[in-house]
Design an enzyme around this catalytic site. Structure first.
Site, short mmCIF file in Angstrom:
data_model
loop_
_atom_site.label_atom_id
_atom_site.label_comp_id
_atom_site.label_asym_id
_atom_site.label_seq_id
_atom_site.Cartn_x
_atom_site.Cartn_y
_atom_site.Cartn_z
N HIS A 99 52.19 34.40 41.75
CA HIS A 99 51.66 33.09 42.10
C HIS A 99 52.06 32.10 41.01
O HIS A 99 52.58 32.50 39.95
CB HIS A 99 50.12 33.15 42.25
CG HIS A 99 49.39 33.50 41.00
ND1 HIS A 99 48.79 34.72 40.77
CD2 HIS A 99 49.16 32.77 39.87
CE1 HIS A 99 48.22 34.72 39.58
NE2 HIS A 99 48.43 33.56 39.01
P1 TYD Z 1 44.64 36.72 40.26
O1 TYD Z 1 44.69 35.55 39.33
O2 TYD Z 1 45.34 36.59 41.59
O3 TYD Z 1 45.16 38.03 39.51
P2 TYD Z 1 46.64 38.53 39.12
O4 TYD Z 1 47.52 37.33 39.09
O5 TYD Z 1 46.48 39.18 37.79
O6 TYD Z 1 47.07 39.50 40.14
O7 TYD Z 1 43.11 37.10 40.49
C1 TYD Z 1 42.75 38.26 41.20
C2 TYD Z 1 41.34 38.05 41.76
O8 TYD Z 1 40.41 37.86 40.70
C3 TYD Z 1 41.24 36.82 42.67
O9 TYD Z 1 40.47 37.18 43.81
C4 TYD Z 1 40.48 35.83 41.88
C5 TYD Z 1 39.72 36.64 40.85
N1 TYD Z 1 39.63 35.95 39.57
C6 TYD Z 1 38.46 35.29 39.23
O10 TYD Z 1 37.47 35.28 39.99
N2 TYD Z 1 38.38 34.65 38.01
C7 TYD Z 1 39.42 34.64 37.15
O11 TYD Z 1 39.32 34.04 36.06
C8 TYD Z 1 40.64 35.32 37.53
C9 TYD Z 1 41.83 35.32 36.60
C10 TYD Z 1 40.69 35.95 38.74
#
Ligand code: TYD
Length: 133
Positions: free
Chosen positions: A49
Site C-alpha cells: 500500500h
Molecule cells: P497494515 O498497515 O495494512 O499492515 P501491513 O502494511 O504491515 O501489512 O495494517 C494491518 C491492519 O492493522 C489493518 O486492518 C489496520 C490495522 N492497523 C491499526 O489498526 N493501527 C495501526 O497503527 C496499524 C499500522 C494497523
C-alpha cells in the site's frame, strides 16, 4: 524528505546494546504513533500500500527485512539488515516488506495516528494518484 537509510548509533557493551533514535536528522517529523510488526510467517509479504500523507521511520530492531519503495516510476529495495539502520519513508511511496527473517521485529515511528483514509491499497489507484501530481 527523500527516502533513504540513516545510521542509528548503537551503544554496545558486555551487557547488551542500546540503539538511539533521536533528533530531526533521524526523525524528520513529529512522532504521533509507534507500532511494531512481529511473528511474520516465513515467506509472507506485508505492506502493499501507499500513504497519501504519512511519514514513517522503519527499523528492524531484531532480525532483518527488505523494504521496496516504489514512487510509481522507479522501485528501489532497501535492506534493513540490522538495528543500526533506519529507513525514512516519505508520503507517496508504494511499500512492500518481504524476506522477514524468523523472529524478526520491525518497529515503525509514524507522523500521524492510524487513519485508513490515508491509505491507497490498490496499485492502479496509486499510479493514477501519482500521475495527478
Ligand atoms: P497494515 O498497515 O495494512 O499492515 P501491513 O502494511 O504491515 O501489512 O495494517 C494491518 C491492519 O492493522 C489493518 O486492518 C489496520 C490495522 N492497523 C491499526 O489498526 N493501527 C495501526 O497503527 C496499524 C499500522 C494497523
Amino acid at each position: 524528505m527523500q527516502p533513504g537509510l540513516v545510521d542509528i548509533p548503537l551503544l554496545s557493551d558486555p551487557l547488551g546494546s542500546i540503539g538511539v533514535v533521536e533528533g530531526d536528522d533521524l526523525i524528520p517529523f513529529e512522532v504521533k504513533r509507534f507500532y511494531f510488526i512481529r511473528d511474520v510467517p516465513a515467506g509472507a509479504t506485508r505492506g502493499s500500500h501507499a500513504h497519501r500523507n504519512l511519514e514513517q521511520l522503519i527499523v528492524a530492531v531484531s532480525g532483518s527485512v527488505d523494504v521496496e519503495l516504489d514512487d510509481g516510476v522507479t522501485a528501489k529495495t532497501y535492506a534493513l539488515s540490522g538495528p543500526h539502520l533506519a529507513l525514512q519513508v516519505p508520503p507517496g511511496y508504494w511499500r512492500t516488506l518481504r524476506d522477514f527473517t524468523p523472529g524478526s521485529v520491525v518497529a515503525v515511528l509514524a507522523s500521524r495516528e492510524y487513519d485508513e483514509t490515508d491509505y491507497i491499497r490498490d496499485y492502479d489507484e496509486f499510479l493514477s494518484w501519482t500521475r495527478r501530481g
